[in-house]
Design a protein around this motif. Structure first.
Motif, PDB file in Angstrom:
ATOM      1  N   GLY A  58       0.812  -1.221   0.000  1.00 20.20           N
ATOM      2  CA  GLY A  58       0.000   0.000   0.000  1.00 20.20           C
ATOM      3  C   GLY A  58       0.842   1.266   0.000  1.00 20.20           C
ATOM      4  N   HIS A  62       3.319   3.432  -1.798  1.00 25.35           N
ATOM      5  CA  HIS A  62       3.649   3.489  -3.227  1.00 25.35           C
ATOM      6  C   HIS A  62       4.884   4.348  -3.494  1.00 25.35           C
ATOM      7  CE1 HIS A  62      -0.919   2.780  -3.808  1.00 25.35           C
ATOM      8  NE2 HIS A  62      -0.275   1.646  -3.675  1.00 25.35           N
ATOM      9  N   ILE A  83      -0.184   2.501   5.655  1.00 25.22           N
ATOM     10  CA  ILE A  83      -1.608   2.629   5.315  1.00 25.22           C
ATOM     11  C   ILE A  83      -2.393   1.373   5.692  1.00 25.22           C
ATOM     12  CG2 ILE A  83      -1.297   1.799   2.927  1.00 25.22           C
ATOM     13  CD1 ILE A  83      -3.673   4.652   3.891  1.00 25.22           C
ATOM     14  N   GLN A 130      -9.671   7.785   5.812  1.00 23.41           N
ATOM     15  CA  GLN A 130      -9.961   7.073   4.558  1.00 23.41           C
ATOM     16  C   GLN A 130     -11.391   7.339   4.120  1.00 23.41           C
ATOM     17  OE1 GLN A 130      -8.836   3.299   6.322  1.00 23.41           O
ATOM     18  NE2 GLN A 130      -7.074   3.107   4.931  1.00 23.41           N
ATOM     19  N   GLY A 151      -5.790   7.268  -7.110  1.00 27.59           N
ATOM     20  CA  GLY A 151      -5.547   6.694  -5.794  1.00 27.59           C
ATOM     21  C   GLY A 151      -4.109   6.309  -5.507  1.00 27.59           C
ATOM     22  N   PHE A 152      -3.206   6.572  -6.436  1.00 29.69           N
ATOM     23  CA  PHE A 152      -1.818   6.145  -6.239  1.00 29.69           C
ATOM     24  C   PHE A 152      -1.127   6.968  -5.155  1.00 29.69           C
ATOM     25  CE2 PHE A 152       2.675   5.592  -7.385  1.00 29.69           C
ATOM     26  CZ  PHE A 152       2.723   4.214  -7.548  1.00 29.69           C
ATOM     27  N   THR A 207      -2.712   8.531  -2.791  1.00 33.10           N
ATOM     28  CA  THR A 207      -3.607   8.660  -1.645  1.00 33.10           C
ATOM     29  C   THR A 207      -3.039   8.117  -0.327  1.00 33.10           C
ATOM     30  OG1 THR A 207      -5.398   8.485  -3.247  1.00 33.10           O
ATOM     31  CG2 THR A 207      -5.999   8.313  -0.920  1.00 33.10           C
ATOM     32  N   PRO A 208      -2.452   6.925  -0.311  1.00 29.84           N
ATOM     33  CA  PRO A 208      -1.905   6.467   0.976  1.00 29.84           C
ATOM     34  C   PRO A 208      -0.897   7.461   1.569  1.00 29.84           C
ATOM     35  CG  PRO A 208      -2.044   4.635  -0.552  1.00 29.84           C
ATOM     36  CD  PRO A 208      -2.367   5.875  -1.346  1.00 29.84           C
ATOM     37  N   ILE A 249      -2.815  10.380   3.013  1.00 29.11           N
ATOM     38  CA  ILE A 249      -3.520  10.010   4.248  1.00 29.11           C
ATOM     39  C   ILE A 249      -2.538   9.899   5.411  1.00 29.11           C
ATOM     40  CG2 ILE A 249      -4.748   8.090   5.359  1.00 29.11           C
ATOM     41  CD1 ILE A 249      -6.354   7.776   2.769  1.00 29.11           C
ATOM     42  N   LEU A 283      -8.697   1.524  -2.945  1.00 26.97           N
ATOM     43  CA  LEU A 283      -7.615   2.493  -3.146  1.00 26.97           C
ATOM     44  C   LEU A 283      -7.187   3.150  -1.839  1.00 26.97           C
ATOM     45  CD1 LEU A 283      -8.932   4.122  -6.450  1.00 26.97           C
ATOM     46  CD2 LEU A 283      -6.782   2.870  -6.211  1.00 26.97           C
ATOM     47  N   VAL A 284      -8.138   3.544  -1.005  1.00 25.04           N
ATOM     48  CA  VAL A 284      -7.746   4.271   0.218  1.00 25.04           C
ATOM     49  C   VAL A 284      -7.110   3.349   1.254  1.00 25.04           C
ATOM     50  CG1 VAL A 284      -9.428   6.141  -0.051  1.00 25.04           C
ATOM     51  CG2 VAL A 284     -10.048   4.121   1.307  1.00 25.04           C
ATOM     52  N   THR A 285      -7.288   2.045   1.097  1.00 21.97           N
ATOM     53  CA  THR A 285      -6.637   1.125   2.025  1.00 21.97           C
ATOM     54  C   THR A 285      -5.337   0.566   1.455  1.00 21.97           C
ATOM     55  OG1 THR A 285      -8.062  -0.610   1.136  1.00 21.97           O
ATOM     56  CG2 THR A 285      -8.752   0.415   3.205  1.00 21.97           C
ATOM     57  N   GLY A 286      -4.982   0.982   0.246  1.00 21.66           N
ATOM     58  CA  GLY A 286      -3.730   0.500  -0.350  1.00 21.66           C
ATOM     59  C   GLY A 286      -3.824  -0.930  -0.858  1.00 21.66           C
ATOM     60  N   PHE A 329      -1.706  -2.413  -8.137  1.00 24.49           N
ATOM     61  CA  PHE A 329      -0.894  -1.731  -9.146  1.00 24.49           C
ATOM     62  C   PHE A 329       0.206  -2.693  -9.604  1.00 24.49           C
ATOM     63  CE2 PHE A 329      -2.580   1.898  -6.615  1.00 24.49           C
ATOM     64  CZ  PHE A 329      -3.232   2.559  -7.645  1.00 24.49           C
ATOM     65  N   GLY A 354      -1.869   4.128 -11.742  1.00 33.00           N
ATOM     66  CA  GLY A 354      -1.820   5.332 -10.922  1.00 33.00           C
ATOM     67  C   GLY A 354      -1.733   6.553 -11.806  1.00 33.00           C
TER      68      GLY A 354
END
Lengths: 185, 803
Positions: free
Chosen positions: A42, A44, A82, A95, A107-108, A110-111, A114, B32-35, B39, B254
């Motif tokens: 998660g 990145h 994340i 989240q 969303g790349f 995003t972690p 956050i 996506l928000v939890t990873g 990808f 991404g």
């Protein structure tokens, strides 16, 4: 032949509440250790030179860029990624706020956003515009134009204030449970 | 097949529309928000090797010798390949224009800094990069072609000797009576402009994992492919494999923005896999590789633009002369960006005489790639800024000169001079709405008083068209001449009554899976969460293209509606048997198949589907027992291009009108955006939240284009922008807050009236900001005609030219 190989060093580090030991080449970055050795994908990698912030994780609660930090530097510290945020399928308020406010597209990044926001809100539950910009100014998003990200962090801050809890405090219980013998990862 | 698609919400078989047109929460987001989204860099396969690439340090050089023996002997290294392997085993890249491509690894000579020369596969990336250190390449430097002007010099070195020139394409297109318009003009306004290279820079770079199975000669490519089928066909041509032995598996990416390339990376990994007995090989481009030689550089342009006008401000003629520096090859299809302006050549204006004088040249820079907008953003800028110059000379307000030239609202569908047809629009309404919203009069007064105090404050107004739903014919002039771009979706109901949609593209951020779920949820009266979207690879999915050219939202709406309608007919046939009536007596309404004349006699679609799956023995003999249907949507009525490049190409024409207030700092040359307003119209907004997201993202990229982003090369074509410290992406500090309004003029040609809107503000923002800067500079008699208008450029303009 052996002397040509980079020496390996033993590292003990706490990741998402779980104490882990590993033998690593000293040149292994923290990001590669998390992603490759631990499978915590998660986090990145966007630039690998410390500018974009996609790889942001927390080290003892402070936001760091795991792409320009070596795994050995994390020895003896606590790393939060994340993966630690959602609890039994329930999204963390940060989240959830990104979902609610359309704070992400691909969303790349995003972690990273956050995690950076988590550090900020733990330290400062009601950040000024300036404080928000200073934190988010260190992260790059190519999709959203940022407006929705700012709204997301504000929304999360408000919900957390209503709950009277910091974003990292909220993790503590879940992490303890995970760290207990037999706990899930 | 377009007759089978419902064209309006009223035609959907539900009594209430619950999801389409609403800001439905995206199905993509929790993962996506939890990873958790997979990808490409997350992919690990058994036995997987890692590729690292040694790149040319010279812009133009002959490869004298390569010694990779030490690398080959290194422990952990499984394969080393060079250009001679590529030349032996593959064909040169497919290109547009044709014949301007090389092999995936430079063969005999290199044409740009960063061109791949040797590739290594090793057990991990660290080792693979170590191995590169052991490779010795001897080069003999060749004279360098550093820019477009140098490429045209009589004694210029040649990138491709066999062509005898560096000119990839030179043509002049004339539409209407252009000479006459200029001969009879009351006023001719002309200016020269320079748009410097910039590019996509999605936050995720390109990556792939490729295995070439020696047992059955099957090539499987996993990667962040924007258009998997297109990419797969090109691989089959380059690698000499039958098209059905190339399987492309696209992972969510991404971000893309047109610049998700990686042709060479895939071919290199394929050859490495072959050399390593079929082990999978991963290449994850790093950011330095991306900035140096990735698919992230676009639009390196010199323009001359001329307008012919009448005294009243009516524009009667438009001449555009473009010289575009395409870089070392045409492998990345950057040339489509020079062709796409044909789809909206005259912008919002009714100019019936126009000319496009086009020269594309090869130089020793990185090959150009597509980027969001695909070419019109610079074209829009030079047109809009010249409109302002004309307004100044005629003493007209920028809003007024635009108003006098708009295509009138009652003239649609309207065919523009360059041949494309605009579907619908009301440009004057958008302008009025914007001027009202921003209180334009007050802003002008504020600007005037600030300028009277000596402040460099300016307003910029720009309006543009976003061509939506591309067709290949739009790019016929650079050699891509086919017509028709399909998008297919299969909709299936399982034995539990759940709906699954199967399709052939992966996610890149625009929320397309959510849109498919919205459409199907409203068709079958369920919730979007009840619909699963399943991605399929290039050999499994129905015919597809995927995102690109602002097409996917419209295309998948058509495909989902078409598949739902076909499925409804199948279900109705079965329900008729079960309900003992004629098939035409049954209709779908609110999720139930019911007898028209006796609505209480009904079965839920899940029951009917269950009966089909469980009791096909009860069905009429010739009926298909599968409760699923596929529909392939293609834009209707597209026409092949004529000899002047004219075609009905892009199906929709969204429009936007932006107003920006800026202040230029005299001492530093920096530009502050003090206010931003916009009104746009992309027809029916299927998910207004995601549409707005696209708009805001386009604004951010437009700000970057106008003020920050530039790939800089020195006089020997060495790139100087090799990190994010040099190539500046807009941050939260630079992107303004925007006041927005939407108008809705539905398209008469698309399912539900939606128009392509994924590129959005990128078409307009650079023009609007540049117009504002020039408004601010106008009291000094200066004009900024180079993009990006960086502090250095503006400072030089202010201090070397002003008093």
């Amino acid at each position: 032949m052996d002397e040509d190989k980079p020496a390996r060093v033993a590292v003990t580090v706490t990741v998402n509440g779980r104490r882990l030991s590993a033998e690593l080449e000293p040149r292994t970055t923290l990001a590669d250790f998390l992603r490759v050795d631990l499978g915590l994908t998660g986090t990145h990698l966007g630039c690998e030179h410390g500018v974009c912030g996609a790889c942001t994780v927390l080290l003892d609660g402070r936001a760091v860029r795991s792409c320009i930090m070596l795994a050995v530097q994390a020895a003896g510290h606590e790393v939060t990624t994340i993966e630690a945020l959602a609890n039994e399928g329930e999204l963390h308020p940060l989240q959830q706020a990104f979902v609610d406010k359309h704070g992400l597209q691909c969303g790349f990044c995003t972690p990273g956003f956050i995690m950076a926001a988590a550090e900020l809100l733990e330290r400062d539950p009601d950040p000024t515009e300036q404080a928000l910009l200073e934190t988010l100014g260190g992260q790059v998003c190519r999709c959203t134009g940022y407006e929705a990200i700012i709204e997301s962090v504000r929304d999360a801050a408000e919900k957390l204030r209503q709950q009277g809890v910091g974003p990292l405090e909220l993790l503590a219980a879940a992490l303890e449970k995970n760290a207990a013998p037999g706990g899930g990862e | 097949m377009s007759g089978s698609i419902p064209n309006s919400l009223e035609e959907l078989p539900v009594s209430e529309i619950r999801w389409i047109g609403k800001g439905v929460e995206r199905l993509e987001d929790p993962s996506l928000v939890t990873g958790r989204t997979e990808f490409i860099d997350n992919v690990v396969l058994p036995g997987m090797l890692h590729c690292a690439i040694l790149r040319s340090p010279y812009a133009h050089a002959r490869i004298v010798s390569i010694d990779s023996s030490a690398a080959e002997e290194m422990e952990g290294v499984y394969a080393v390949i060079t250009g001679s392997d590529a030349a032996r085993l593959t064909n040169p890249a497919t290109t547009a224009p044709e014949g301007w491509g090389g092999y995936c690894l430079a063969h005999e000579k290199t044409r740009f800094v960063g061109e791949p020369v040797v590739a290594v596969a090793a057990t991990n990336r660290y080792l693979a990069e170590d191995a590169l250190e052991l490779i010795i390449v001897e080069y003999e430097e060749l004279p360098v072609v550093a820019n477009a002007q140098a490429a045209l010099a009589a004694d210029a070195a040649l990138l491709f000797e066999e062509h005898g020139s560096n000119v990839m394409l030179q043509r002049k297109f004339t539409w209407g009576e252009v000479d006459e318009a200029f001969d009879q003009a009351d006023l001719v306004v002309s200016d020269d402009y320079r748009w410097n290279r910039l590019g996509a820079n999605p936050m995720e770079t390109f990556g792939c994992v490729v295995d070439w199975n020696p047992a059955d000669d099957m090539l499987t490519c996993r990667g962040s492919f924007q258009s998997q089928s297109h990419m797969g066909l090109a691989r089959s041509l380059v690698l000499g494999l039958p098209s059905n032995q190339v399987r492309m598996i696209s992972h969510p990416h991404g971000g893309s923005f047109g610049g998700k390339g990686g042709f060479r990376g895939v071919d290199i990994c394929a050859l490495l896999s072959k050399a390593a007995s079929g082990r999978p090989v991963k290449w994850m481009e790093d950011r330095l590789e991306y900035l140096l030689a990735g698919a992230g550089q676009s639009w390196d342009r010199e323009y001359r633009l001329q307008l012919a006008l009448k005294k009243d401000g009516t524009v009667t003629g438009l001449r555009v002369k473009l010289l575009d520096d395409m870089g070392g090859t045409a492998e990345a299809f950057g040339a489509v960006s020079a062709a796409k302006p044909l789809a909206a050549f005259t912008g919002c204006y009714a100019i019936q005489a126009a000319e496009y004088d086009l020269t594309l040249v090869a130089t020793n820079k990185i090959p150009q790639s597509p980027y969001r907008g695909m070419g019109p953003p610079p074209h829009n800028w030079v047109l809009e800024q010249t409109m302002d110059k004309a307004a100044r000379e005629l003493g007209l307000d920028p809003a007024e000169i635009r108003r006098r030239n708009y295509i009138p609202a009652d003239a649609f569908p309207y065919t523009i001079a360059s041949g494309n047809e605009y579907d619908s629009g009301n440009y004057e309404a958008a302008l009025d709405e914007l001027l009202n919203m921003a209180d334009y009069e007050r802003l002008c007064a504020e600007r005037d008083s600030a300028q009277a105090e000596g402040r460099l404050l300016g307003l910029g107004l720009a309006n543009t068209i976003e061509p939506g739903v591309f067709d290949w014919n739009a790019y016929a002039i650079v050699g891509l001449e086919s017509t028709g771009v399909p998008e297919g979706i299969t909709v299936a109901i399982d034995v539990m009554g759940r709906i699954t949609a199967r399709l052939g593209f992966s996610l890149e951020g625009q929320g397309q899976y959510t849109l498919v779920a919205q459409v199907l949820a409203d068709y079958f009266a369920v919730t979007p969460a009840d619909v699963s979207i399943v991605y399929q690879d290039s050999l499994s999915a129905p015919p597809h293209f995927g995102p690109g050219g602002s097409r996917l939202g419209v295309a998948i709406t058509g495909a989902a509606l078409g598949a739902a309608r076909l499925l409804e007919r199948k279900l109705a046939r079965v329900a008729a048997v079960l309900l003992q009536c004629g098939p035409d007596d049954v209709e779908l309404m609110d999720g139930f198949l019911r007898v028209r004349a006796m609505p209480e006699a009904r079965m839920h679609f899940a029951e009917v589907a269950g009966a089909m799956l469980a009791r096909s023995d009860l069905l009429p003999e010739d009926s298909d027992p599968q409760p699923q249907a596929t529909y392939v949507w293609t834009a209707p009525g597209r026409t092949p291009a004529d000899e002047q490049g004219r075609a009905k190409s892009y199906l929709t024409a969204a429009n936007a009108c932006h107003l920006v207030k800026v202040e230029v700092d005299r001492d530093t040359g920096t530009v502050d955006i003090l206010g931003y307003w916009l009104v746009d119209d992309c027809g029916t907004r299927l998910n207004p939240v995601t549409v707005e997201g696209q708009t805001m993202g386009g604004i951010a990229q437009g700000v970057g284009a106008a003020l920050l982003e530039e790939y800089v090369y020195d006089e020997s074509a060495q790139p100087l922008t090799s990190s994010f410290m040099d190539y500046l992406l807009p941050s939260v500090y630079e992107v303004p807050r925007v006041e927005k309004k939407a108008l809705t003029t539905p398209s008469p040609f698309t399912p539900l009236g939606a128009k392509g809107c994924g590129e959005g503000a990128m078409h307009t923002t650079p023009a609007a900001i540049m117009c504002a800067i020039n408004d601010a500079l106008s009291p000094l008699g200066l004009s900024a005609r180079e993009v990006p208008a960086s502090p250095r450029r503006l400072w030089k303009l202010l201090h070397e030219n002003a008093d």
